[in-house]
Write a protein that holds these residues in place. Structure first.
Motif, PDB file in Angstrom:
ATOM      1  N   ASN A  75       3.076   8.276   3.662  1.00  0.00           N
ATOM      2  CA  ASN A  75       3.848   7.081   3.353  1.00  0.00           C
ATOM      3  C   ASN A  75       4.698   6.630   4.529  1.00  0.00           C
ATOM      4  O   ASN A  75       4.840   5.429   4.783  1.00  0.00           O
ATOM      5  CB  ASN A  75       4.751   7.338   2.138  1.00  0.00           C
ATOM      6  CG  ASN A  75       3.973   7.456   0.845  1.00  0.00           C
ATOM      7  OD1 ASN A  75       3.140   6.617   0.526  1.00  0.00           O
ATOM      8  ND2 ASN A  75       4.239   8.511   0.087  1.00  0.00           N
ATOM      9  N   TRP A 132      -6.253  -4.375   0.478  1.00  0.00           N
ATOM     10  CA  TRP A 132      -5.467  -3.659  -0.518  1.00  0.00           C
ATOM     11  C   TRP A 132      -5.354  -4.496  -1.784  1.00  0.00           C
ATOM     12  O   TRP A 132      -5.215  -5.724  -1.717  1.00  0.00           O
ATOM     13  CB  TRP A 132      -4.056  -3.364  -0.003  1.00  0.00           C
ATOM     14  CG  TRP A 132      -3.954  -2.194   0.914  1.00  0.00           C
ATOM     15  CD1 TRP A 132      -3.665  -2.198   2.249  1.00  0.00           C
ATOM     16  CD2 TRP A 132      -4.127  -0.812   0.563  1.00  0.00           C
ATOM     17  NE1 TRP A 132      -3.659  -0.935   2.752  1.00  0.00           N
ATOM     18  CE2 TRP A 132      -3.932  -0.062   1.740  1.00  0.00           C
ATOM     19  CE3 TRP A 132      -4.435  -0.151  -0.623  1.00  0.00           C
ATOM     20  CZ2 TRP A 132      -4.036   1.331   1.760  1.00  0.00           C
ATOM     21  CZ3 TRP A 132      -4.533   1.233  -0.606  1.00  0.00           C
ATOM     22  CH2 TRP A 132      -4.329   1.954   0.569  1.00  0.00           C
ATOM     23  N   HIS A 181       0.573   0.075   5.547  1.00  0.00           N
ATOM     24  CA  HIS A 181      -0.693   0.624   6.026  1.00  0.00           C
ATOM     25  C   HIS A 181      -1.747  -0.479   6.099  1.00  0.00           C
ATOM     26  O   HIS A 181      -1.957  -1.197   5.120  1.00  0.00           O
ATOM     27  CB  HIS A 181      -1.185   1.730   5.091  1.00  0.00           C
ATOM     28  CG  HIS A 181      -0.500   3.040   5.286  1.00  0.00           C
ATOM     29  ND1 HIS A 181      -0.830   3.905   6.303  1.00  0.00           N
ATOM     30  CD2 HIS A 181       0.496   3.631   4.589  1.00  0.00           C
ATOM     31  CE1 HIS A 181      -0.061   4.989   6.226  1.00  0.00           C
ATOM     32  NE2 HIS A 181       0.755   4.845   5.195  1.00  0.00           N
ATOM     33  N   ALA A 191       3.570   4.061   7.479  1.00  0.00           N
ATOM     34  CA  ALA A 191       3.096   2.749   7.068  1.00  0.00           C
ATOM     35  C   ALA A 191       3.346   1.670   8.105  1.00  0.00           C
ATOM     36  O   ALA A 191       2.568   0.744   8.247  1.00  0.00           O
ATOM     37  CB  ALA A 191       3.742   2.356   5.744  1.00  0.00           C
ATOM     38  N   TYR A 240       1.760  -0.869   1.639  1.00  0.00           N
ATOM     39  CA  TYR A 240       0.415  -1.370   1.886  1.00  0.00           C
ATOM     40  C   TYR A 240       0.493  -2.785   2.447  1.00  0.00           C
ATOM     41  O   TYR A 240       1.249  -3.622   1.940  1.00  0.00           O
ATOM     42  CB  TYR A 240      -0.388  -1.406   0.578  1.00  0.00           C
ATOM     43  CG  TYR A 240      -0.264  -0.164  -0.267  1.00  0.00           C
ATOM     44  CD1 TYR A 240      -1.084   0.930  -0.037  1.00  0.00           C
ATOM     45  CD2 TYR A 240       0.676  -0.083  -1.290  1.00  0.00           C
ATOM     46  CE1 TYR A 240      -0.979   2.076  -0.811  1.00  0.00           C
ATOM     47  CE2 TYR A 240       0.795   1.058  -2.069  1.00  0.00           C
ATOM     48  CZ  TYR A 240      -0.037   2.133  -1.823  1.00  0.00           C
ATOM     49  OH  TYR A 240       0.076   3.263  -2.590  1.00  0.00           O
ATOM     50  N   THR A 278       2.807   1.164  -6.084  1.00  0.00           N
ATOM     51  CA  THR A 278       1.349   1.013  -6.140  1.00  0.00           C
ATOM     52  C   THR A 278       0.867  -0.082  -7.080  1.00  0.00           C
ATOM     53  O   THR A 278      -0.313  -0.443  -7.051  1.00  0.00           O
ATOM     54  CB  THR A 278       0.688   2.328  -6.593  1.00  0.00           C
ATOM     55  OG1 THR A 278       1.114   2.631  -7.943  1.00  0.00           O
ATOM     56  CG2 THR A 278       1.064   3.480  -5.670  1.00  0.00           C
ATOM     57  N   LEU A 297       0.078   8.862   0.322  1.00  0.00           N
ATOM     58  CA  LEU A 297      -0.309   7.722  -0.500  1.00  0.00           C
ATOM     59  C   LEU A 297      -0.926   8.150  -1.821  1.00  0.00           C
ATOM     60  O   LEU A 297      -0.781   7.465  -2.830  1.00  0.00           O
ATOM     61  CB  LEU A 297      -1.313   6.842   0.254  1.00  0.00           C
ATOM     62  CG  LEU A 297      -0.837   6.133   1.518  1.00  0.00           C
ATOM     63  CD1 LEU A 297      -1.948   5.234   2.055  1.00  0.00           C
ATOM     64  CD2 LEU A 297       0.423   5.326   1.264  1.00  0.00           C
ATOM     65  N   ASN A 315      -6.648   3.579  -3.565  1.00  0.00           N
ATOM     66  CA  ASN A 315      -5.722   4.186  -2.601  1.00  0.00           C
ATOM     67  C   ASN A 315      -6.084   5.648  -2.335  1.00  0.00           C
ATOM     68  O   ASN A 315      -5.711   6.196  -1.296  1.00  0.00           O
ATOM     69  CB  ASN A 315      -4.278   4.064  -3.097  1.00  0.00           C
ATOM     70  CG  ASN A 315      -4.003   4.812  -4.378  1.00  0.00           C
ATOM     71  OD1 ASN A 315      -3.500   5.936  -4.378  1.00  0.00           O
ATOM     72  ND2 ASN A 315      -4.318   4.198  -5.518  1.00  0.00           N
TER      73      ASN A 315
END
Length: 274
Positions: A122, A212, A130, A125, A222, A186, A259, A114
């Motif tokens: 953020n 991702w 994202h 997104a 993500y 995350t 991020l 990331n």
């Protein structure tokens, strides 16, 4: 049917250690390469332990010989000096890819991060998160090296017709607790990590893909669409740990907005344990 031999570089690191027991399969041999000491094979465990550096062409040629697929996790996993980052992460990945090409390995999985897009916000997104192929906005020298790894993967896929899948990993630990509240967005659970690597190893003719590497967390920013297109299905959600993190302070300022989290404000070229 002959065994599938999968070479894993950086196999003694955090992610490699978590994947070793989870990527065991009947008919598969795991060839484990690292400079650090590694546990010997357990009874019935089909592994080949190798000692070597990703920066050493001879060691990489020997490691790639006879391998069917490569998972490249080796390298510096945190911020370091520019010289060290260039040598190990960027030049090292070039050495690995050259050895894989010369050995005829057709399937390569590269670990990105990331932090290759750490300065993306953020709040940008979108509904699905994202996109996995968002253009690089690195937050550190480490992030720059991961962006370079992505570019090298694209080059080798396009020029040499290799299947190269690059995973922008969020954070893969046994639990998200070491990262505090940010880990609730995350986290890639170890079991989901194995599911993701299996999808990368088995997807038919993916060409070059950028995806991702996160679990289907309630707070993720993500997109999982690109990984799911390869056959990945997350079973885990970091939210089950939310109560244990309640009351812990999260990042603030630029670290909360981007991020990359605390990497966005940490000193360049200085190791940090975040």
């Amino acid at each position: 049917m002959p065994d599938q031999r999968v070479l894993i570089t950086g196999s003694a690191g955090v992610v490699g250690t978590l994947m070793r027991p989870r990527l065991r399969r009947e008919g598969r041999v795991l060839r484990l390469l690292d400079l650090a000491d590694q546990p010997a094979a357990e009874d019935g465990e089909a592994v080949e332990i190798m000692t070597g550096s990703v920066t050493d062409p001879d060691a990489m040629a020997a490691a790639c010989a006879g391998a069917d697929a490569l998972i490249h996790l080796g390298g510096l996993s945190r911020e370091a000096s520019w010289d060290a980052t260039l040598d190990v992460n960027i030049n090292g990945t070039h050495t690995v890819l050259e050895a894989a090409r010369e050995a005829g390995i057709r399937r390569v999985v590269l670990a990105s991060s990331n932090h290759a897009v750490g300065f993306r916000r953020n709040d940008e997104a979108g509904e699905s998160g994202h996109p996995a192929d968002s253009s690089p906005r690195p937050d550190t020298y480490y992030g720059v090296s991961k962006a370079a790894i992505e570019a090298l993967g694209s080059l080798y896929a396009s020029r040499f017709d290799m299947d190269v899948i690059v995973i922008r990993i969020g954070s893969c630990f046994e639990t998200p607790l070491p990262l505090g509240p940010r880990g609730l967005a995350t986290w890639l659970s170890p079991d989901d990590g194995a599911r993701l690597f299996e999808a990368c190893l088995s997807a038919p003719s993916p060409g070059y893909r950028l995806i991702w590497g996160v679990s289907d967390n309630t707070r993720r920013v993500y997109s999982l669409a690109e990984a799911e297109a390869l056959g990945y299905k997350s079973h885990d959600n970091a939210e089950v740990y939310a109560d244990q993190l309640a009351g812990q302070p999260g990042p603030t300022g630029a670290a909360a907005e981007h991020l990359g989290g605390p990497f966005c404000t940490a000193p360049l070229g200085v190791f940090n344990p975040l």
